[in-house]
Design a protein around this motif. Structure first.
Motif: not given
Length: 115
Positions: A11, A67, A8
């Motif tokens: 990302q 997220a 995460k």
């Protein structure tokens, strides 16, 4: 769970174009040496800009490892936010940092190249 957070964080780092969600400075994920050389700063200074997973709502306050609750923040911003007695809300903290940056503070002067 650590792998989940790492994914995460990576990302968020990618989505945010390698910039801290608070100060907007460039960050690094792997190896501070090349990052420091590219920006013309010391490795010690580069360590301040290591990408961390920032829980927008802290875990201790019930923030999940999702997220939508994890942003990429430099080590300096993340540590300073959570070292406060009561961490400010993300948007209030971002405003505080913007004021500090405008006044020439927050990160060391030699890190200006990271902005």
């Amino acid at each position: 769970m650590a792998g989940n957070i790492s994914a995460k964080r990576s990302q968020a780092f990618s989505i945010q174009s390698s910039r801290c969600c608070y100060c907007g400075y460039q960050m690094w994920l792997v190896g501070p040496e090349a990052f420091a050389k590219r920006l013309g700063i010391s490795v010690r200074q580069a360590l301040q800009l290591r990408c961390t997973a920032e829980h927008l709502l802290a875990r201790c306050d019930g923030g999940p490892d999702t997220a939508s609750n994890i942003a990429a923040a430099c080590l300096t911003c993340n540590r300073r936010r959570h070292s406060r007695k009561v961490p400010p809300a993300p948007e209030a903290y971002k405003t505080l940092i913007a004021r500090r940056l405008d006044a020439g503070g927050w990160h060391s002067v030699s890190l200006r190249s990271a902005k």
